[in-house]
Design a protein around this motif. Structure first.
Motif, PDB file in Angstrom:
ATOM      1  N   ARG A 171       1.365  -5.104  20.254  1.00 48.18           N
ATOM      2  CA  ARG A 171       1.336  -4.844  18.610  1.00 48.18           C
ATOM      3  C   ARG A 171       0.223  -4.456  18.109  1.00 48.18           C
ATOM      4  O   ARG A 171      -0.837  -5.101  18.554  1.00 48.18           O
ATOM      5  CB  ARG A 171       2.228  -6.081  18.039  1.00 48.18           C
ATOM      6  CG  ARG A 171       3.614  -6.406  18.596  1.00 48.18           C
ATOM      7  CD  ARG A 171       4.205  -7.535  17.825  1.00 48.18           C
ATOM      8  NE  ARG A 171       3.521  -8.914  18.181  1.00 48.18           N
ATOM      9  CZ  ARG A 171       4.115  -9.986  17.181  1.00 48.18           C
ATOM     10  NH1 ARG A 171       4.692  -9.782  16.293  1.00 48.18           N
ATOM     11  NH2 ARG A 171       3.403 -11.204  17.313  1.00 48.18           N
ATOM     12  N   GLY A 172       0.022  -4.058  16.844  1.00 51.88           N
ATOM     13  CA  GLY A 172      -1.165  -3.520  16.444  1.00 51.88           C
ATOM     14  C   GLY A 172      -1.419  -3.962  14.956  1.00 51.88           C
ATOM     15  O   GLY A 172      -0.658  -4.224  14.239  1.00 51.88           O
ATOM     16  N   ALA A 223      -7.653 -16.492  12.101  1.00 58.05           N
ATOM     17  CA  ALA A 223      -6.142 -17.174  12.122  1.00 58.05           C
ATOM     18  C   ALA A 223      -5.327 -16.767  13.413  1.00 58.05           C
ATOM     19  O   ALA A 223      -4.851 -17.329  13.991  1.00 58.05           O
ATOM     20  CB  ALA A 223      -5.367 -16.505  10.933  1.00 58.05           C
ATOM     21  N   LEU A 224      -5.541 -15.354  13.870  1.00 55.92           N
ATOM     22  CA  LEU A 224      -4.816 -15.026  15.131  1.00 55.92           C
ATOM     23  C   LEU A 224      -5.391 -15.785  16.118  1.00 55.92           C
ATOM     24  O   LEU A 224      -4.509 -16.133  17.175  1.00 55.92           O
ATOM     25  CB  LEU A 224      -5.000 -13.476  15.401  1.00 55.92           C
ATOM     26  CG  LEU A 224      -4.085 -12.695  14.364  1.00 55.92           C
ATOM     27  CD1 LEU A 224      -4.783 -11.189  14.485  1.00 55.92           C
ATOM     28  CD2 LEU A 224      -2.692 -12.713  14.592  1.00 55.92           C
ATOM     29  N   LEU A 225      -6.899 -16.036  16.377  1.00 55.94           N
ATOM     30  CA  LEU A 225      -7.187 -16.346  17.656  1.00 55.94           C
ATOM     31  C   LEU A 225      -6.840 -18.209  17.727  1.00 55.94           C
ATOM     32  O   LEU A 225      -6.827 -18.557  18.711  1.00 55.94           O
ATOM     33  CB  LEU A 225      -8.700 -16.509  17.367  1.00 55.94           C
ATOM     34  CG  LEU A 225      -9.126 -15.147  17.609  1.00 55.94           C
ATOM     35  CD1 LEU A 225     -10.966 -14.983  17.586  1.00 55.94           C
ATOM     36  CD2 LEU A 225      -9.170 -14.482  19.260  1.00 55.94           C
ATOM     37  N   SER A 226      -6.587 -18.637  16.426  1.00 54.11           N
ATOM     38  CA  SER A 226      -6.209 -20.237  16.503  1.00 54.11           C
ATOM     39  C   SER A 226      -4.743 -20.157  17.108  1.00 54.11           C
ATOM     40  O   SER A 226      -4.480 -21.451  17.427  1.00 54.11           O
ATOM     41  CB  SER A 226      -6.129 -20.578  15.053  1.00 54.11           C
ATOM     42  OG  SER A 226      -4.979 -19.784  14.145  1.00 54.11           O
ATOM     43  N   LEU A 231       4.719  -9.601  12.606  1.00 51.67           N
ATOM     44  CA  LEU A 231       3.255  -9.973  12.644  1.00 51.67           C
ATOM     45  C   LEU A 231       2.802 -10.096  11.039  1.00 51.67           C
ATOM     46  O   LEU A 231       1.894 -11.170  10.971  1.00 51.67           O
ATOM     47  CB  LEU A 231       2.354  -9.166  13.250  1.00 51.67           C
ATOM     48  CG  LEU A 231       1.198  -9.349  13.479  1.00 51.67           C
ATOM     49  CD1 LEU A 231       0.803 -10.699  14.286  1.00 51.67           C
ATOM     50  CD2 LEU A 231       0.521  -8.044  14.343  1.00 51.67           C
ATOM     51  N   HIS A 232       3.220  -9.339  10.203  1.00 53.54           N
ATOM     52  CA  HIS A 232       2.762  -9.341   8.761  1.00 53.54           C
ATOM     53  C   HIS A 232       3.109 -10.648   8.330  1.00 53.54           C
ATOM     54  O   HIS A 232       2.467 -11.308   7.469  1.00 53.54           O
ATOM     55  CB  HIS A 232       3.448  -7.991   8.109  1.00 53.54           C
ATOM     56  CG  HIS A 232       3.081  -8.109   6.488  1.00 53.54           C
ATOM     57  ND1 HIS A 232       1.503  -7.717   6.195  1.00 53.54           N
ATOM     58  CD2 HIS A 232       3.799  -8.356   5.712  1.00 53.54           C
ATOM     59  CE1 HIS A 232       1.740  -7.775   4.901  1.00 53.54           C
ATOM     60  NE2 HIS A 232       2.754  -8.203   4.533  1.00 53.54           N
ATOM     61  N   ALA A 233       4.469 -11.013   8.664  1.00 55.00           N
ATOM     62  CA  ALA A 233       5.000 -12.046   7.911  1.00 55.00           C
ATOM     63  C   ALA A 233       4.346 -13.354   8.623  1.00 55.00           C
ATOM     64  O   ALA A 233       4.007 -14.220   7.732  1.00 55.00           O
ATOM     65  CB  ALA A 233       6.600 -12.220   8.372  1.00 55.00           C
ATOM     66  N   GLU A 234       3.965 -13.423   9.783  1.00 60.60           N
ATOM     67  CA  GLU A 234       3.165 -14.585  10.338  1.00 60.60           C
ATOM     68  C   GLU A 234       1.976 -14.634   9.656  1.00 60.60           C
ATOM     69  O   GLU A 234       1.476 -15.854   9.405  1.00 60.60           O
ATOM     70  CB  GLU A 234       3.078 -14.283  11.901  1.00 60.60           C
ATOM     71  CG  GLU A 234       2.181 -15.546  12.519  1.00 60.60           C
ATOM     72  CD  GLU A 234       1.963 -15.436  13.873  1.00 60.60           C
ATOM     73  OE1 GLU A 234       0.996 -15.523  14.624  1.00 60.60           O
ATOM     74  OE2 GLU A 234       3.034 -14.450  14.559  1.00 60.60           O
ATOM     75  N   LEU A 235       1.270 -13.706   9.611  1.00 65.80           N
ATOM     76  CA  LEU A 235      -0.203 -13.673   8.918  1.00 65.80           C
ATOM     77  C   LEU A 235      -0.116 -13.940   7.614  1.00 65.80           C
ATOM     78  O   LEU A 235      -1.049 -14.732   6.929  1.00 65.80           O
ATOM     79  CB  LEU A 235      -0.667 -12.446   8.919  1.00 65.80           C
ATOM     80  CG  LEU A 235      -1.201 -12.030  10.597  1.00 65.80           C
ATOM     81  CD1 LEU A 235      -1.622 -10.559  10.789  1.00 65.80           C
ATOM     82  CD2 LEU A 235      -2.268 -13.024  11.131  1.00 65.80           C
TER      83      LEU A 235
END
Length: 722
Positions: free
Chosen positions: A434-435, A451-454, A701-705
């Motif tokens: 995913r990008g 946030a992604l790395l966490s 992914l957008h919703a997660e972020l």
């Protein structure tokens, strides 16, 4: 080389019961990760010139039928090559054993079971066709590159299977084929074939990038690679031709690919008047990837290899002679060379070894599950190296999120293009990811990456050393903020290097690893056509990450992994060290291409065809490849057609192995891409998707972020109100 000691296989017994170089390569990587490795070797092995590199740091047992049966009975992992040891009766695999069989063509397809050597597989798989000068015959590399890449992929598959074993209590069979590895190695040439262009050899040039070539100097040769628009502009400044950078013909990658002769004239006119050292000083000051071509006999004296302990000197117990062996790629740098055991020195093995099992065992996994289900990988990768590791981790089931800058991965700009302006090489290099587009110089985007790395287990990257440090994402900073993160850098010369910050591309590393000097055409050092340094860097990064994940599974620990393409490429050449040489291979022209013949000289071939040796050329040029092969060796154990890339794409063996597949993108497109060469029977790697166009939003992914940012803002507001 890993910057930290990681021994996740401590307590495991690995048995090598096969004579392919890939078997010993796989065993060596598992040894680096802490396994006890025992080799079943026969009498002929005791005096072989390759024995020191194959046996260093391992144990030796005489390969009797009883010994092999006993070894395989107690082994946690068994590595075999059933096509070359067909007379050995291997006992049935235990339910909790991992068994990896490495063969020329795998367990399926019309070529399955043929015990082809490395040279013949290079012919069948097209990698010989893309090596050598355009005006000369194809070349087979003396180093067994497909064997070594197969060994790396085998180690990766074994580690994935061990993860399944530890979590779910089941072992499994693994099928690794040199042919599959060879087809995957054509990644840089497939785009040309897909676009209807010639995909063949071109000396030391790159298939789809320019400038990229070796150039003569006053005292030798220098390799120069400047394929990006920015690098090309800087190179033009260095050689005193700034106007060439603005030329409409040469301003784009596609234009440069169409005008290779013009580019080479510009660069060589500058290099001819200078020494290698003067050229390298000027190119290094401008940040242009470049390097000298180093002889294989000088590897132990190369400054970076000495610094990193990549090549070490040991004593061969068979004759008390000093020999070169590779230092560990995936472990602690050694000060003392690994011990080479005497032939048959190990007389007894303990009862069944069992690696300490960590945590609870979930036996609910079903066949067809993914080994890396639940693992999240963040990839900050360009071109080939990290993207290769990322796509294999994705095929193993990891959730791989690729971070691209606003301009995208540079492979999105590399010709040839489809009519819709999409690039074949990017699609082939990036599957099951995913990008997201982030400008890491922007504070908000930097927070998004944190946030992604966490939520991530792994970060892989292959940017120029120091690039992430300058953006605030150094390994030290990330380990403080995300202590359980496995951080893997894959660079040309490593972070721990005498060449601090030096950029490197595939052929520069081939030049500085002895690979080009060992592969000669009419005396001229010649690169392997496939991007072997890029691929090996990615493959060794893949192995290192999978090893670190086993430790991470056990105790949540992170790791800092420092993989150097130079280390990996030098390691791949070990079977031609210490005076060892491969079996001779003749490349002979036929009416419809070339044929590779192994182990038979021209006089013998002529005799089989019923002609004099001086008539051989005229005779074979009148025969098709199939007619030539039928007359010399229809069993295909000594002869093979040198296939073109297009012929490989269309081959029955390629289809039978499912190596080229059409996969969708989330924006409604589809691409032909490569299937993974990792064939695990119970939990197979599978390629499912290709990446969409730059900037296409992945809704989940957008919703997660969005949710993560909302939570972060809410926490900040609560802190402000207290």
């Amino acid at each position: 080389m890993a910057a930290e000691v990681c021994k996740p296989l401590a307590g495991m017994l690995v048995v090598e019961a096969g004579d392919r170089p890939a078997v010993s390569a796989c065993g060596s990587l598992l040894r680096d990760l802490g396994a006890r490795v025992v080799v079943a070797e026969d009498e002929s092995s005791a005096t072989a010139a390759t024995r020191p590199v194959r046996l260093a740091g391992k144990e030796s047992v005489r390969a009797t039928a009883m010994a092999i049966e006993q070894l395989l009975d107690v082994a946690d992992v068994a590595i075999t090559s059933s096509d070359t040891t067909a007379t050995v009766a291997f006992p049935e695999r235990r339910a909790t054993q991992v068994r990896c069989d490495i063969t020329a063509f795998g367990g399926s397809g019309p070529l399955s079971g043929i015990a082809a050597s490395e040279a013949l597989v290079q012919a069948w798989a097209g990698t010989a066709e893309v090596t050598g000068r355009r005006d000369g015959p194809p070349l087979v590399t003396p180093a067994p590159l497909l064997e070594m890449e197969a060994g790396a992929y085998a180690a990766a598959a074994v580690l994935a299977a061990i993860r399944v074993l530890r979590r779910h209590g089941i072992g499994q069979e693994i099928d690794i084929a040199l042919y599959d590895v060879g087809v995957n190695a054509l990644a840089a040439f497939l785009p040309l074939a897909f676009a209807g262009r010639e995909a063949s050899r071109d000396g030391n040039r790159h298939a789809i990038l320019a400038p990229w070539n070796s150039y003569p100097t006053r005292d030798g040769w220098v390799m120069v690679c400047a394929p990006t628009d920015d690098q090309w502009r800087r190179l033009c400044d260095v050689v005193g031709k700034p106007g060439a950078a603005e030329s409409l013909d040469l301003a784009t990658s596609g234009g440069r690919l169409e005008h290779l002769e013009q580019i080479d004239l510009i660069v060589s006119a500058w290099t001819r008047d200078r020494t290698v050292a003067k050229c390298l000083d000027a190119l290094a000051a401008a940040g242009i990837p470049s390097g000298p071509i180093i002889d294989i006999n000088d590897l132990e004296h190369e400054p970076n290899l000495r610094h990193r302990g990549t090549v070490v000197r040991a004593t061969d117990p068979q004759n008390s002679v000093g020999v070169l062996v590779p230092g560990p790629l995936l472990g602690e740098r050694v000060q003392v060379a690994p011990v080479i055991p005497s032939f048959g020195a190990t007389k007894r093995l303990a009862e069944r070894n069992r690696a300490p099992r960590r945590g609870t065992v979930d036996r609910t996994i079903t066949f067809g599950g993914f080994p890396l289900a639940g693992i999240r990988v963040i990839e900050i990768g360009m071109n080939t190296v990290a993207p290769l590791a990322g796509r294999q981790l994705g095929a193993l089931g990891a959730d791989v999120i690729k971070i691209e800058p606003p301009t995208g991965d540079v492979n999105r700009s590399n010709a040839p293009f489809r009519q819709d302006a999409g690039t074949y090489i990017f699609a082939v290099s990036n599957t099951d990811k995913r990008g997201i587009v982030l400008n890491l110089r922007d504070p908000e985007d930097a927070r998004t990456l944190h946030a992604l790395l966490s939520t991530a287990d792994v970060l892989i990257e292959n940017l120029k050393p120091g690039s992430l440090d300058r953006l605030g994402f150094s390994a030290e900073n990330l380990r403080r903020e995300h202590p359980g993160l496995v951080y893997c850098s894959m660079t040309g010369f490593g972070h721990d290097s005498v060449y601090k910050g030096r950029p490197a591309l595939d052929t520069v590393v081939q030049a500085m690893s002895g690979m080009m000097a060992a592969t000669r055409q009419d005396g001229m050092p010649t690169k392997a056509g496939i991007s072997v340094a890029d691929q090996l860097g990615g493959q060794l990064g893949l192995v290192a990450v999978l090893g670190a994940l086993l430790a991470h599974d056990a105790d949540g620990s992170g790791a800092r992994l420092d993989i150097a393409m130079q280390d990996a490429t030098v390691w791949a050449g070990q079977h031609i060290w210490n005076g060892a040489s491969p079996e001779p291979c003749e490349i002979i022209g036929a009416a419809d291409g070339y044929v590779a013949v192994v182990g038979l000289d021209r006089a013998h071939i002529a005799a089989l065809l019923g002609v004099r040796e001086d008539e051989l050329g005229a005779t074979t040029r009148a025969l098709t490849r199939d007619e030539f092969i039928a007359a010399v060796d229809p069993t295909l154990t000594r002869i093979a057609p040198v296939r073109t890339v297009v012929e490989v794409i269309e081959a029955d063996q390629t289809a039978a192995r499912g190596l080229l597949v059409s996969r969708p993108t989330i924006d409604g497109d589809a691409w032909t891409v490569l299937e993974s060469p990792l064939r695990l029977a119970a939990t197979p790697a599978r390629v499912r998707t290709a990446m969409p166009r730059l900037g296409v939003i992945d809704i989940a992914l957008h919703a997660e972020l969005t949710a993560a940012h909302a939570t972060s803002a809410e926490r900040a507001g609560m802190r402000a109100g207290t």
